[in-house]
Design a protein around this motif. Structure first.
Motif, PDB file in Angstrom:
ATOM      1  N   ALA A  91       0.832  -1.209   0.000  1.00 36.65           N
ATOM      2  CA  ALA A  91       0.000   0.000   0.000  1.00 36.65           C
ATOM      3  C   ALA A  91       0.864   1.255   0.000  1.00 36.65           C
ATOM      4  CB  ALA A  91      -0.930  -0.008   1.217  1.00 36.65           C
ATOM      5  N   LEU A  92       1.903   1.260   0.826  1.00 39.00           N
ATOM      6  CA  LEU A  92       2.793   2.427   0.870  1.00 39.00           C
ATOM      7  C   LEU A  92       3.506   2.629  -0.462  1.00 39.00           C
ATOM      8  CD1 LEU A  92       4.368   2.027   4.427  1.00 39.00           C
ATOM      9  CD2 LEU A  92       2.629   3.680   3.694  1.00 39.00           C
ATOM     10  N   ALA A  93       3.894   1.531  -1.102  1.00 38.36           N
ATOM     11  CA  ALA A  93       4.583   1.640  -2.385  1.00 38.36           C
ATOM     12  C   ALA A  93       3.677   2.228  -3.456  1.00 38.36           C
ATOM     13  CB  ALA A  93       5.095   0.264  -2.820  1.00 38.36           C
ATOM     14  N   VAL A  94       2.442   1.763  -3.516  1.00 37.27           N
ATOM     15  CA  VAL A  94       1.497   2.276  -4.519  1.00 37.27           C
ATOM     16  C   VAL A  94       1.222   3.755  -4.283  1.00 37.27           C
ATOM     17  CG1 VAL A  94      -0.854   2.080  -5.399  1.00 37.27           C
ATOM     18  CG2 VAL A  94       0.443   0.012  -4.878  1.00 37.27           C
ATOM     19  N   ILE A  95       0.939   4.118  -3.044  1.00 40.74           N
ATOM     20  CA  ILE A  95       0.690   5.523  -2.735  1.00 40.74           C
ATOM     21  C   ILE A  95       1.924   6.366  -3.036  1.00 40.74           C
ATOM     22  CG2 ILE A  95       0.200   7.152  -0.868  1.00 40.74           C
ATOM     23  CD1 ILE A  95      -1.438   4.898   0.469  1.00 40.74           C
ATOM     24  N   GLY A  96       3.105   5.849  -2.690  1.00 33.26           N
ATOM     25  CA  GLY A  96       4.341   6.588  -2.936  1.00 33.26           C
ATOM     26  C   GLY A  96       4.589   6.853  -4.407  1.00 33.26           C
ATOM     27  N   ILE A  97       4.311   5.875  -5.261  1.00 29.04           N
ATOM     28  CA  ILE A  97       4.498   6.073  -6.709  1.00 29.04           C
ATOM     29  C   ILE A  97       3.565   7.159  -7.217  1.00 29.04           C
ATOM     30  CG2 ILE A  97       4.267   4.994  -8.979  1.00 29.04           C
ATOM     31  CD1 ILE A  97       5.089   2.348  -7.648  1.00 29.04           C
ATOM     32  N   ASN A  98       2.324   7.133  -6.780  1.00 30.35           N
ATOM     33  CA  ASN A  98       1.363   8.148  -7.216  1.00 30.35           C
ATOM     34  C   ASN A  98       1.741   9.539  -6.716  1.00 30.35           C
ATOM     35  OD1 ASN A  98      -0.471   6.410  -8.639  1.00 30.35           O
ATOM     36  ND2 ASN A  98      -1.216   5.675  -6.675  1.00 30.35           N
ATOM     37  N   VAL A  99       2.147   9.619  -5.447  1.00 27.17           N
ATOM     38  CA  VAL A  99       2.537  10.915  -4.874  1.00 27.17           C
ATOM     39  C   VAL A  99       3.772  11.452  -5.585  1.00 27.17           C
ATOM     40  CG1 VAL A  99       3.432  12.047  -2.797  1.00 27.17           C
ATOM     41  CG2 VAL A  99       1.487  10.476  -2.632  1.00 27.17           C
ATOM     42  N   ASN A 100       4.718  10.596  -5.871  1.00 30.15           N
ATOM     43  CA  ASN A 100       5.917  11.036  -6.586  1.00 30.15           C
ATOM     44  C   ASN A 100       5.567  11.551  -7.984  1.00 30.15           C
ATOM     45  OD1 ASN A 100       8.933  11.135  -6.874  1.00 30.15           O
ATOM     46  ND2 ASN A 100       8.481   9.705  -8.534  1.00 30.15           N
ATOM     47  N   SER A 101       4.609  10.901  -8.631  1.00 32.13           N
ATOM     48  CA  SER A 101       4.154  11.382  -9.938  1.00 32.13           C
ATOM     49  C   SER A 101       3.562  12.779  -9.833  1.00 32.13           C
ATOM     50  CB  SER A 101       3.113  10.412 -10.514  1.00 32.13           C
ATOM     51  OG  SER A 101       2.494  10.942 -11.668  1.00 32.13           O
ATOM     52  N   ALA A 102       2.743  12.999  -8.795  1.00 26.46           N
ATOM     53  CA  ALA A 102       2.129  14.315  -8.620  1.00 26.46           C
ATOM     54  C   ALA A 102       3.188  15.380  -8.324  1.00 26.46           C
ATOM     55  CB  ALA A 102       1.103  14.260  -7.495  1.00 26.46           C
ATOM     56  N   ARG A 103       4.154  15.056  -7.463  1.00 23.08           N
ATOM     57  CA  ARG A 103       5.209  16.016  -7.131  1.00 23.08           C
ATOM     58  C   ARG A 103       6.037  16.368  -8.365  1.00 23.08           C
ATOM     59  NH1 ARG A 103       9.085  14.482  -4.606  1.00 23.08           N
ATOM     60  NH2 ARG A 103       9.740  16.423  -3.616  1.00 23.08           N
ATOM     61  N   THR A 104       6.360  15.362  -9.154  1.00 21.54           N
ATOM     62  CA  THR A 104       7.135  15.604 -10.367  1.00 21.54           C
ATOM     63  C   THR A 104       6.379  16.502 -11.333  1.00 21.54           C
ATOM     64  OG1 THR A 104       8.209  13.441 -10.136  1.00 21.54           O
ATOM     65  CG2 THR A 104       8.313  14.498 -12.295  1.00 21.54           C
ATOM     66  N   ASN A 105       5.104  16.233 -11.508  1.00 20.42           N
ATOM     67  CA  ASN A 105       4.294  17.062 -12.399  1.00 20.42           C
ATOM     68  C   ASN A 105       4.143  18.480 -11.860  1.00 20.42           C
ATOM     69  OD1 ASN A 105       2.962  15.580 -14.826  1.00 20.42           O
ATOM     70  ND2 ASN A 105       2.860  14.086 -13.162  1.00 20.42           N
TER      71      ASN A 105
ATOM     72  N   THR B 200      -6.418   7.653  -0.465  1.00 18.28           N
ATOM     73  CA  THR B 200      -5.218   8.399  -0.078  1.00 18.28           C
ATOM     74  C   THR B 200      -4.479   8.922  -1.299  1.00 18.28           C
ATOM     75  OG1 THR B 200      -5.002   7.012   1.893  1.00 18.28           O
ATOM     76  CG2 THR B 200      -3.068   8.289   1.223  1.00 18.28           C
ATOM     77  N   SER B 201      -4.335   8.085  -2.314  1.00 14.97           N
ATOM     78  CA  SER B 201      -3.637   8.506  -3.539  1.00 14.97           C
ATOM     79  C   SER B 201      -4.326   9.705  -4.170  1.00 14.97           C
ATOM     80  CB  SER B 201      -3.575   7.345  -4.536  1.00 14.97           C
ATOM     81  OG  SER B 201      -2.773   6.301  -4.051  1.00 14.97           O
ATOM     82  N   PHE B 202      -5.648   9.634  -4.267  1.00 13.01           N
ATOM     83  CA  PHE B 202      -6.386  10.739  -4.872  1.00 13.01           C
ATOM     84  C   PHE B 202      -6.279  11.999  -4.026  1.00 13.01           C
ATOM     85  CE2 PHE B 202     -10.210  13.304  -5.393  1.00 13.01           C
ATOM     86  CZ  PHE B 202     -10.210  13.512  -6.773  1.00 13.01           C
ATOM     87  N   GLY B 203      -6.505  11.874  -2.728  1.00 16.01           N
ATOM     88  CA  GLY B 203      -6.495  13.057  -1.874  1.00 16.01           C
ATOM     89  C   GLY B 203      -5.146  13.747  -1.827  1.00 16.01           C
ATOM     90  N   VAL B 204      -4.075  12.968  -1.670  1.00 17.78           N
ATOM     91  CA  VAL B 204      -2.745  13.571  -1.549  1.00 17.78           C
ATOM     92  C   VAL B 204      -2.286  14.158  -2.878  1.00 17.78           C
ATOM     93  CG1 VAL B 204      -0.323  13.109  -1.035  1.00 17.78           C
ATOM     94  CG2 VAL B 204      -2.110  12.052   0.357  1.00 17.78           C
ATOM     95  N   THR B 205      -2.487  13.433  -3.967  1.00 18.80           N
ATOM     96  CA  THR B 205      -2.030  13.939  -5.267  1.00 18.80           C
ATOM     97  C   THR B 205      -2.771  15.201  -5.677  1.00 18.80           C
ATOM     98  OG1 THR B 205      -3.572  12.442  -6.414  1.00 18.80           O
ATOM     99  CG2 THR B 205      -1.316  11.669  -6.110  1.00 18.80           C
ATOM    100  N   GLN B 206      -4.061  15.257  -5.418  1.00 23.60           N
ATOM    101  CA  GLN B 206      -4.817  16.451  -5.800  1.00 23.60           C
ATOM    102  C   GLN B 206      -4.487  17.638  -4.902  1.00 23.60           C
ATOM    103  OE1 GLN B 206      -6.304  16.166  -8.810  1.00 23.60           O
ATOM    104  NE2 GLN B 206      -5.403  14.124  -8.541  1.00 23.60           N
ATOM    105  N   ALA B 207      -4.108  17.362  -3.657  1.00 18.18           N
ATOM    106  CA  ALA B 207      -3.658  18.451  -2.783  1.00 18.18           C
ATOM    107  C   ALA B 207      -2.333  19.022  -3.291  1.00 18.18           C
ATOM    108  CB  ALA B 207      -3.501  17.942  -1.349  1.00 18.18           C
ATOM    109  N   ILE B 208      -1.446  18.143  -3.758  1.00 22.33           N
ATOM    110  CA  ILE B 208      -0.177  18.604  -4.311  1.00 22.33           C
ATOM    111  C   ILE B 208      -0.404  19.421  -5.572  1.00 22.33           C
ATOM    112  CG2 ILE B 208       1.974  17.811  -5.396  1.00 22.33           C
ATOM    113  CD1 ILE B 208       1.895  15.403  -3.504  1.00 22.33           C
ATOM    114  N   LEU B 209      -1.420  19.058  -6.337  1.00 22.35           N
ATOM    115  CA  LEU B 209      -1.689  19.722  -7.622  1.00 22.35           C
ATOM    116  C   LEU B 209      -2.781  20.787  -7.514  1.00 22.35           C
ATOM    117  CD1 LEU B 209      -1.662  16.493  -9.823  1.00 22.35           C
ATOM    118  CD2 LEU B 209       0.095  18.278  -9.794  1.00 22.35           C
ATOM    119  N   GLN B 210      -3.033  21.272  -6.318  1.00 29.75           N
ATOM    120  CA  GLN B 210      -4.132  22.221  -6.146  1.00 29.75           C
ATOM    121  C   GLN B 210      -3.924  23.515  -6.940  1.00 29.75           C
ATOM    122  OE1 GLN B 210      -4.473  23.482  -2.075  1.00 29.75           O
ATOM    123  NE2 GLN B 210      -2.246  23.651  -1.776  1.00 29.75           N
TER     124      GLN B 210
END
Length: 293
Positions: A47-61, A158-168
């Protein structure tokens, strides 16, 4: 004496199907699953790995978008309808490699719940205590679906909430936006679906390495073989796979996919999810009831 001996398993099997007996089966399967330390590690780290990959994608973008002209979130009137020219914030929460990893994890855990008992011989003891094999497998499937549904819901939310917060600041989405809730729901359901497929393959193969290979092959390799758009029948086979159906459900409806040949309609994608889950459950129960242990 013989008639009495033959009738006892039937009577016990009928008793097992009662609500009280079935609750005991659910409790037993729950203990089996969580008594293995590997369950905690695989599900938790996965679970942490999947969330981490998504969050890293959002941060990179987000870092990339901060240093370039803002891209429109959807094609305005007169804008060329080319999806590759637009930034899709929804895609950052549902990166293919991350969710393919979740599919393998869920499928492998589901398979382990079945072939693990065969390899250790525990299945003989289980069926000796509970002759109603269909009840045992049904309880096992219910527990596995419940656990992986929680896993999928936590990871998807979690993936949706964190990534969209990063991309707000770059058109980040909320659950109320078109396609967002559907994407989260589809991603949450992907885990129990793959777990059921893994359980069915575990019942068929009954070997650790062979089952894991079968899980990866069915869930990931087969869709990769049927991705071409030259022949419609090839694409249709690919569209009938869970991975392709999931990709259709997590798409942002604000983007234009008119150029794609043979797309998967949303209704058909949900049908693929339901069909695979039903067939996997039926295969698992039917195989275990008919094959010797």
């Amino acid at each position: 004496m013989t008639a009495q001996t033959v009738s006892e398993p039937k009577a016990y099997a009928t008793a097992v199907d009662s609500p009280a007996r079935f609750r005991n089966l659910l409790t037993a399967e729950w203990i089996k699953l969580w008594s293995l330390r590997s369950t905690y590690w695989v599900l938790g780290v996965g679970a942490l790995a999947v969330i981490g990959i998504n969050v890293n994608s959002a941060r990179t973008n987000a870092q990339r978008l901060a240093h370039q002209p803002e891209l429109p979130p959807a094609p305005p009137p007169g804008f060329p309808a080319k999806p590759e020219m637009l930034f899709d914030p929804l895609a950052a929460a549902f990166v293919d490699p991350a969710w393919q990893l979740l599919m393998v994890i869920a499928g492998s855990v589901g398979a382990l719940a079945v072939f693990g008992e065969y390899t250790t011989g525990l299945i003989r003891i289980t069926f000796a205590a509970v002759p109603a094999r269909h009840a045992v497998m049904t309880a096992k499937a219910i527990v596995m679906v419940a656990v992986t549904l929680v896993l999928g819901t936590v990871v998807a939310g979690t993936s949706f909430g964190v990534t969209q917060a990063i991309l707000q600041d770059h058109h980040g989405m909320s659950l109320g936006d078109p396609g967002a809730l559907r994407a989260v729901a589809a991603s949450a359901l992907l885990a129990p679906l793959c777990a059921l497929v893994g359980m069915a393959l575990g019942a068929l193969v009954r070997h650790a390495a062979g089952t894991v290979v079968a899980v990866v092959g069915v869930l990931l390799m087969v869709p990769a073989l049927f991705t071409g758009e030259t022949y419609r029948w090839v694409k249709e086979i690919g569209n009938a796979m869970p991975l392709c159906a999931w990709r259709a459900l997590v798409r942002n409806p604000a983007r234009d996919y008119a150029a794609e040949k043979y797309p998967v309609p949303v209704g058909e994608a949900w049908g693929v999810f339901g069909g695979w889950a039903l067939v996997a459950a039926v295969v698992m129960v039917a195989v275990v009831r008919r094959r010797d242990v």
